[in-house]
Design a protein around this motif. Structure first.
Motif, PDB file in Angstrom:
ATOM      1  N   SER A  30       0.858  -1.188   0.000  1.00  0.00           N
ATOM      2  CA  SER A  30       0.000   0.000   0.000  1.00  0.00           C
ATOM      3  C   SER A  30       0.892   1.236   0.000  1.00  0.00           C
ATOM      4  N   TRP A  31       0.265   2.384  -0.197  1.00  0.00           N
ATOM      5  CA  TRP A  31       0.974   3.658  -0.152  1.00  0.00           C
ATOM      6  C   TRP A  31      -0.002   4.744   0.244  1.00  0.00           C
ATOM      7  N   ASP A  32       0.550   5.799   0.792  1.00  0.00           N
ATOM      8  CA  ASP A  32      -0.223   6.976   1.171  1.00  0.00           C
ATOM      9  C   ASP A  32       0.372   8.165   0.429  1.00  0.00           C
ATOM     10  N   VAL A  33      -0.484   9.064  -0.010  1.00  0.00           N
ATOM     11  CA  VAL A  33      -0.042  10.268  -0.707  1.00  0.00           C
ATOM     12  C   VAL A  33      -0.503  11.468   0.111  1.00  0.00           C
ATOM     13  N   SER A  34       0.415  12.399   0.356  1.00  0.00           N
ATOM     14  CA  SER A  34       0.070  13.591   1.128  1.00  0.00           C
ATOM     15  C   SER A  34      -0.958  14.426   0.369  1.00  0.00           C
ATOM     16  N   TYR A  40       5.011  10.587  -0.966  1.00  0.00           N
ATOM     17  CA  TYR A  40       4.476   9.230  -1.121  1.00  0.00           C
ATOM     18  C   TYR A  40       5.140   8.342  -0.078  1.00  0.00           C
ATOM     19  N   THR A  41       4.336   7.703   0.745  1.00  0.00           N
ATOM     20  CA  THR A  41       4.850   6.773   1.750  1.00  0.00           C
ATOM     21  C   THR A  41       4.444   5.374   1.325  1.00  0.00           C
ATOM     22  N   PHE A  42       5.455   4.566   1.015  1.00  0.00           N
ATOM     23  CA  PHE A  42       5.232   3.200   0.545  1.00  0.00           C
ATOM     24  C   PHE A  42       5.461   2.216   1.689  1.00  0.00           C
ATOM     25  N   HIS A  43       4.545   1.269   1.818  1.00  0.00           N
ATOM     26  CA  HIS A  43       4.628   0.227   2.837  1.00  0.00           C
ATOM     27  C   HIS A  43       5.003  -1.072   2.132  1.00  0.00           C
ATOM     28  N   ILE A  44       6.251  -1.486   2.313  1.00  0.00           N
ATOM     29  CA  ILE A  44       6.798  -2.644   1.605  1.00  0.00           C
ATOM     30  C   ILE A  44       6.237  -3.927   2.205  1.00  0.00           C
ATOM     31  N   ALA A  57      12.923  -1.483   2.192  1.00  0.00           N
ATOM     32  CA  ALA A  57      12.849  -0.104   1.712  1.00  0.00           C
ATOM     33  C   ALA A  57      14.218   0.361   1.232  1.00  0.00           C
ATOM     34  N   ASN A  58      15.279  -0.106   1.880  1.00  0.00           N
ATOM     35  CA  ASN A  58      16.626   0.289   1.471  1.00  0.00           C
ATOM     36  C   ASN A  58      16.944  -0.187   0.054  1.00  0.00           C
ATOM     37  N   ASP A  59      16.414  -1.353  -0.340  1.00  0.00           N
ATOM     38  CA  ASP A  59      16.648  -1.842  -1.700  1.00  0.00           C
ATOM     39  C   ASP A  59      16.143  -0.824  -2.726  1.00  0.00           C
ATOM     40  N   PHE A  60      14.992  -0.241  -2.450  1.00  0.00           N
ATOM     41  CA  PHE A  60      14.440   0.760  -3.363  1.00  0.00           C
ATOM     42  C   PHE A  60      15.237   2.061  -3.286  1.00  0.00           C
ATOM     43  N   ALA A  61      15.582   2.500  -2.093  1.00  0.00           N
ATOM     44  CA  ALA A  61      16.360   3.734  -1.941  1.00  0.00           C
ATOM     45  C   ALA A  61      17.696   3.602  -2.673  1.00  0.00           C
ATOM     46  N   THR A 108       9.308   0.786   5.269  1.00  0.00           N
ATOM     47  CA  THR A 108       8.667   2.064   4.963  1.00  0.00           C
ATOM     48  C   THR A 108       9.623   2.979   4.209  1.00  0.00           C
ATOM     49  N   LEU A 109       9.229   3.339   2.995  1.00  0.00           N
ATOM     50  CA  LEU A 109      10.005   4.225   2.134  1.00  0.00           C
ATOM     51  C   LEU A 109       9.187   5.483   1.870  1.00  0.00           C
ATOM     52  N   VAL A 110       9.803   6.646   2.070  1.00  0.00           N
ATOM     53  CA  VAL A 110       9.124   7.917   1.824  1.00  0.00           C
ATOM     54  C   VAL A 110       9.844   8.631   0.680  1.00  0.00           C
ATOM     55  N   ILE A 111       9.087   8.969  -0.347  1.00  0.00           N
ATOM     56  CA  ILE A 111       9.622   9.697  -1.500  1.00  0.00           C
ATOM     57  C   ILE A 111       8.917  11.040  -1.569  1.00  0.00           C
ATOM     58  N   THR A 112       9.713  12.115  -1.635  1.00  0.00           N
ATOM     59  CA  THR A 112       9.178  13.460  -1.798  1.00  0.00           C
ATOM     60  C   THR A 112       9.503  13.914  -3.216  1.00  0.00           C
ATOM     61  N   LEU A 113       8.504  14.453  -3.897  1.00  0.00           N
ATOM     62  CA  LEU A 113       8.657  14.885  -5.285  1.00  0.00           C
ATOM     63  C   LEU A 113       8.993  16.372  -5.383  1.00  0.00           C
ATOM     64  N   GLU A 114       9.532  16.741  -6.523  1.00  0.00           N
ATOM     65  CA  GLU A 114       9.805  18.159  -6.820  1.00  0.00           C
ATOM     66  C   GLU A 114       8.504  18.942  -6.921  1.00  0.00           C
ATOM     67  N   ARG A 115       7.529  18.320  -7.560  1.00  0.00           N
ATOM     68  CA  ARG A 115       6.223  18.941  -7.773  1.00  0.00           C
ATOM     69  C   ARG A 115       5.195  17.817  -7.883  1.00  0.00           C
ATOM     70  N   PRO A 116       3.938  18.090  -7.655  1.00  0.00           N
ATOM     71  CA  PRO A 116       2.947  17.018  -7.780  1.00  0.00           C
ATOM     72  C   PRO A 116       2.978  16.404  -9.184  1.00  0.00           C
TER      73      PRO A 116
END
Length: 190
Positions: A30-34, A40-44, A57-61, A108-116
């Protein structure tokens, strides 16, 4: 195109595309979007690599940072420009520490984007965003990773059983795939 087709059989991303190109949970259950569409918070999910190691999560990072590392020279690095600091890092004007990539914990991996970007989840289904096991990658070396069947770990429905370069590959079902029970064929000759 052939490489990406193969990679879809032996790997999986946070998100996968279903039969009608609809987004489905992949290695992220699952994932949550602010509200502002930036975080984007991804639940591995509890998934394993073909060697039995857990997918984290580190594998993705590690994958995202390697994709954007200017020394990697990845042709699809521009897809990572959606990530905060991605273009700056890839062009040598920023640092890896400035990237909008945070590992909160193993799952838990959190990705922040430049813009939506509503299509970010679709991009997460593309092969260059499939995870890489950092420990294994470092053990075989960047110059060897992926060059032979035993130089890659698999997290998708199949593993490469044999590979005769410039001739073909034989894939077999990956018993460690998180939904191996839905894979109805035992292998593929490519």
């Amino acid at each position: 195109v052939v490489c990406l087709t193969l990679y879809r059989h032996v790997g999986e991303g946070l998100v996968r595309m279903g039969p009608n190109n609809e987004r489905q949970p992949g290695l992220a259950e699952s994932w949550d979007v602010s509200e502002d569409g930036l975080t984007y918070t991804f639940h591995i999910r509890d998934a394993k690599w073909s060697n039995g190691d857990p997918v984290t999560a580190n594998d993705f990072a590690f994958t995202f940072k390697t994709l954007l590392n200017p020394e990697t020279g990845a042709p699809y690095s521009y897809l990572g420009y959606l990530i905060k600091g991605g273009e700056a890092y890839n062009s040598g004007k920023g640092s890896v520490e400035d990237l909008g990539i945070e590992v909160k914990d193993e799952k838990t991996l959190v990705i922040t984007l430049e813009r939506p970007a509503d299509y970010f989840l679709d991009v997460c289904a593309f092969g260059v965003f499939y995870p890489v096991n950092e420990k294994f990658y470092n053990s075989v070396g960047a110059e060897n990773y992926g060059k032979d069947a035993d130089k890659i770990l698999y997290c998708g429905p199949f593993v490469i059983e044999s590979w005769e370069h410039e001739v073909g590959l034989v894939l077999k079902k990956n018993p460690n795939y998180w939904i191996a029970d839905i894979v109805k064929i035992g292998g593929i000759d490519m």
